[in-house]
Design an enzyme around this catalytic site. Structure first.
Site, PDB file in Angstrom:
ATOM      1  N   GLY A  78     -32.623 -10.127  40.800  1.00 13.46           N
ATOM      2  CA  GLY A  78     -32.574  -8.918  41.624  1.00 13.46           C
ATOM      3  C   GLY A  78     -31.216  -8.271  41.462  1.00 13.46           C
ATOM      4  O   GLY A  78     -30.472  -8.615  40.532  1.00 13.46           O
ATOM      5  N   SER A 118     -28.253 -11.104  29.774  1.00 13.00           N
ATOM      6  CA  SER A 118     -27.666 -10.063  30.632  1.00 13.00           C
ATOM      7  C   SER A 118     -26.174  -9.896  30.356  1.00 13.00           C
ATOM      8  O   SER A 118     -25.492 -10.835  29.927  1.00 13.00           O
ATOM      9  CB  SER A 118     -27.865 -10.503  32.087  1.00 13.00           C
ATOM     10  OG  SER A 118     -27.027  -9.780  32.946  1.00 13.00           O
ATOM     11  N   TYR A 149     -26.481 -16.871  38.352  1.00 15.53           N
ATOM     12  CA  TYR A 149     -27.343 -16.110  37.427  1.00 15.53           C
ATOM     13  C   TYR A 149     -26.769 -16.044  36.004  1.00 15.53           C
ATOM     14  O   TYR A 149     -27.464 -16.287  35.026  1.00 15.53           O
ATOM     15  CB  TYR A 149     -27.515 -14.710  38.014  1.00 15.53           C
ATOM     16  CG  TYR A 149     -28.325 -13.738  37.202  1.00 15.53           C
ATOM     17  CD1 TYR A 149     -29.704 -13.863  37.104  1.00 15.53           C
ATOM     18  CD2 TYR A 149     -27.717 -12.658  36.557  1.00 15.53           C
ATOM     19  CE1 TYR A 149     -30.455 -12.949  36.375  1.00 15.53           C
ATOM     20  CE2 TYR A 149     -28.454 -11.733  35.832  1.00 15.53           C
ATOM     21  CZ  TYR A 149     -29.822 -11.881  35.746  1.00 15.53           C
ATOM     22  OH  TYR A 149     -30.559 -10.973  35.026  1.00 15.53           O
ATOM     23  N   LYS A 153     -28.085 -17.681  32.331  1.00 17.18           N
ATOM     24  CA  LYS A 153     -28.383 -16.831  31.174  1.00 17.18           C
ATOM     25  C   LYS A 153     -27.636 -17.340  29.941  1.00 17.18           C
ATOM     26  O   LYS A 153     -28.195 -17.401  28.850  1.00 17.18           O
ATOM     27  CB  LYS A 153     -27.989 -15.371  31.460  1.00 17.18           C
ATOM     28  CG  LYS A 153     -28.879 -14.642  32.456  1.00 17.18           C
ATOM     29  CD  LYS A 153     -30.225 -14.297  31.847  1.00 17.18           C
ATOM     30  CE  LYS A 153     -31.083 -13.422  32.737  1.00 17.18           C
ATOM     31  NZ  LYS A 153     -32.513 -13.455  32.337  1.00 17.18           N
ATOM     32  N   ASN A 178     -27.712  -3.028  32.837  1.00 17.09           N
ATOM     33  CA  ASN A 178     -28.266  -2.150  33.887  1.00 17.09           C
ATOM     34  C   ASN A 178     -29.377  -1.220  33.407  1.00 17.09           C
ATOM     35  O   ASN A 178     -29.139  -0.037  33.147  1.00 17.09           O
ATOM     36  CB  ASN A 178     -27.158  -1.296  34.520  1.00 17.09           C
ATOM     37  CG  ASN A 178     -26.117  -2.164  35.168  1.00 17.09           C
ATOM     38  OD1 ASN A 178     -26.431  -3.079  35.921  1.00 17.09           O
ATOM     39  ND2 ASN A 178     -24.860  -1.895  34.856  1.00 17.09           N
ATOM     40  N   LYS A 192     -31.786  -2.508  42.215  1.00 17.80           N
ATOM     41  CA  LYS A 192     -30.453  -2.319  41.623  1.00 17.80           C
ATOM     42  C   LYS A 192     -29.879  -0.989  42.089  1.00 17.80           C
ATOM     43  O   LYS A 192     -30.589  -0.157  42.652  1.00 17.80           O
ATOM     44  CB  LYS A 192     -30.566  -2.300  40.091  1.00 17.80           C
ATOM     45  CG  LYS A 192     -31.434  -3.390  39.517  1.00 17.80           C
ATOM     46  CD  LYS A 192     -30.610  -4.640  39.327  1.00 17.80           C
ATOM     47  CE  LYS A 192     -31.438  -5.774  38.805  1.00 17.80           C
ATOM     48  NZ  LYS A 192     -32.197  -5.453  37.627  1.00 17.80           N
ATOM     49  N   THR A 219     -17.159   0.516  38.238  1.00 18.33           N
ATOM     50  CA  THR A 219     -17.795   1.260  37.137  1.00 18.33           C
ATOM     51  C   THR A 219     -18.859   0.428  36.426  1.00 18.33           C
ATOM     52  O   THR A 219     -18.768  -0.801  36.349  1.00 18.33           O
ATOM     53  CB  THR A 219     -16.745   1.689  36.094  1.00 18.33           C
ATOM     54  OG1 THR A 219     -15.998   0.525  35.700  1.00 18.33           O
ATOM     55  CG2 THR A 219     -15.806   2.743  36.647  1.00 18.33           C
ATOM     56  N   ARG A 220     -19.861   1.144  35.865  1.00 15.46           N
ATOM     57  CA  ARG A 220     -20.945   0.525  35.095  1.00 15.46           C
ATOM     58  C   ARG A 220     -21.461   1.540  34.070  1.00 15.46           C
ATOM     59  O   ARG A 220     -21.160   2.733  34.150  1.00 15.46           O
ATOM     60  CB  ARG A 220     -22.135   0.155  36.004  1.00 15.46           C
ATOM     61  CG  ARG A 220     -21.871  -0.915  37.053  1.00 15.46           C
ATOM     62  CD  ARG A 220     -21.697  -2.295  36.434  1.00 15.46           C
ATOM     63  NE  ARG A 220     -21.588  -3.309  37.465  1.00 15.46           N
ATOM     64  CZ  ARG A 220     -20.471  -3.634  38.111  1.00 15.46           C
ATOM     65  NH1 ARG A 220     -19.346  -2.993  37.838  1.00 15.46           N
ATOM     66  NH2 ARG A 220     -20.462  -4.593  39.012  1.00 15.46           N
ATOM     67  N   ARG A 284     -17.582  -2.510  34.077  1.00 15.10           N
ATOM     68  CA  ARG A 284     -18.343  -3.110  32.961  1.00 15.10           C
ATOM     69  C   ARG A 284     -18.919  -2.003  32.094  1.00 15.10           C
ATOM     70  O   ARG A 284     -19.450  -1.025  32.598  1.00 15.10           O
ATOM     71  CB  ARG A 284     -19.478  -3.973  33.499  1.00 15.10           C
ATOM     72  CG  ARG A 284     -20.377  -4.533  32.415  1.00 15.10           C
ATOM     73  CD  ARG A 284     -21.455  -5.427  32.982  1.00 15.10           C
ATOM     74  NE  ARG A 284     -20.917  -6.685  33.440  1.00 15.10           N
ATOM     75  CZ  ARG A 284     -21.487  -7.436  34.393  1.00 15.10           C
ATOM     76  NH1 ARG A 284     -22.590  -7.045  34.981  1.00 15.10           N
ATOM     77  NH2 ARG A 284     -20.942  -8.583  34.746  1.00 15.10           N
TER      78      ARG A 284
END
Ligand code: NAD
Length: 326
Positions: A78, A118, A149, A153, A178, A192, A219-220, A284
């Site tokens: 999630g 991810s 998480y 991964k 994302n 998200k 940031t993303r 990221r």
């Protein structure tokens, strides 16, 4: 892909798995979808859909019978609020799914196996500034992934690599940054940030105040679902065995993301920052050099276009429920 294949998509009741299933069907492949649940917002496009709990070995054996390719997307996951407060169950469920799925794919002699990892596998120390340097695939080590998480991964990525080295199973590993779009969860705790922001803006009246998690400066980068699905198929069909980023490389702050959604919604809203809410890493972004070189392609849909489609879909869902009437 020129040849038509028999393909298993796990997590086919989820957001990306459902879109992928439809895209594979449109290409003429035969598709089996597997999940704990049916897709929430429209019926599956799969030829065959089985409700199976893939934490169980015998269900993984059943799911992987008579297929050429596996896209393994099933995961307990999630948004940041969910993954930060459910570490034990996330690691428990996802380790079981991925360990059993790989072994079942080997036993059933699957030709190709794609695992969805991810950007959460990248070391936290590389992401503590909003003006972060984009992350290259080789920077995953020395490892310091997102707790829970991200560790799972990274572990499952390694296991794919070992199945290739030790058993010759052709594996592909993608690292999503994302992914967003219509038909994704937009409330309930697993949503998200783009979906949550679209929901909040759609529900707000002009000049209202909406809650933002953190100080809005984190940031993303965000990648639209159609690009995600195309990138997945391109990677599966390629010869690339090492992990590959799949995302956009346009980085922006949460504040900027909110401003774009407000503009799409035609609303002027005030922001109230909740500094106690989880926000994940400070910054990221995806370095797409290897993606461009390997697949000869990068995501195409602009953030504005993708958000417009997503906002419209979420607004329509809320309208159908009678929660907005504009
Ligand atoms: P999603 O939650 O919509 O889909 C995951 C699906 O897996 C769900 O439908 C869920 O029911 C199913 N599932 C969970 N446990 C299961 C079990 N025991 N047996 C069978 N099915 C089970 O998530 P998504 O956004 O579509 O993500 C798909 C994959 O991509 C996941 O592996 C996720 O970790 C990865 N990923 C997604 C993003 C993103 O931005 N959406 C980013 C990074 C990685």
């Amino acid at each position: 892909m020129a040849n038509k294949a028999r393909i298993l998509v796990t997590g086919a009741g989820g957001f990306i798995g459902h879109h992928l299933t439809r895209a594979l069907k449109a290409e003429g492949h035969w598709v089996r979808g597997v999940d704990l649940k049916q897709p929430e917002f429209e019926s599956t496009g799969a030829d065959e859909f089985e409700l199976l709990d893939l934490r169980r070995w015998e269900n993984c054996q059943k799911a992987t019978r008579d297929v050429d390719q596996v896209y393994n997307l099933a995961a307990n996951m999630g948004g940041i609020g969910f993954i930060e407060s459910n570490k034990a169950v996330i690691m428990h469920d996802n380790v079981l799914i991925n360990i059993h799925m790989l072994e079942a794919a080997r036993e059933n002699e699957v030709d190709r196996y794609l695992y969805t990892s991810s950007a959460c596998i990248y070391p936290g120390g590389l992401q503590d500034d909003p003006d972060v340097t984009p992350l290259e695939e080789d920077q995953a080590y020395p490892a310091d992934p997102e707790d829970g998480y991200g560790w799972e991964k990274l572990f499952s990525e390694r296991q794919c690599r070992h199945y290739t080295e030790d058993y010759g199973l052709e594996t592909r590993v993608v690292r999503f940054h994302n992914i967003f779009g219509p038909l994704g969860t937009y409330e309930g705790g697993r949503e998200k940030s783009p979906a949550a922001i679209c929901r909040k803006v759609a529900l707000a009246q002009d000049n209202d105040e909406i809650e933002i998690w953190g100080d809005g400066k984190q940031t993303r980068s965000y990648c639209y679902i159609d690009d995600c699905v195309e990138g997945l198929q391109r990677l599966m069909d390629s010869d690339h065995r090492d992990p590959l980023n799949l995302g956009q490389d346009r980085m922006l702050s949460i504040d900027e993301l909110v401003d774009i959604v407000c503009e799409i919604g035609g609303k002027s809203l005030k922001k109230r920052y909740d500094l106690d809410k989880p926000t994940g890493v400070r910054g990221r972004n995806s370095d797409n050099s290897r993606l461009r070189k390997t697949l000869g392609w990068v995501p195409q849909v602009t953030l504005e276009r993708g958000l417009e489609r997503t906002y419209r879909w979420i607004r329509d869902q809320l309208r159908k429920q009678g929660r907005i009437d504009d």
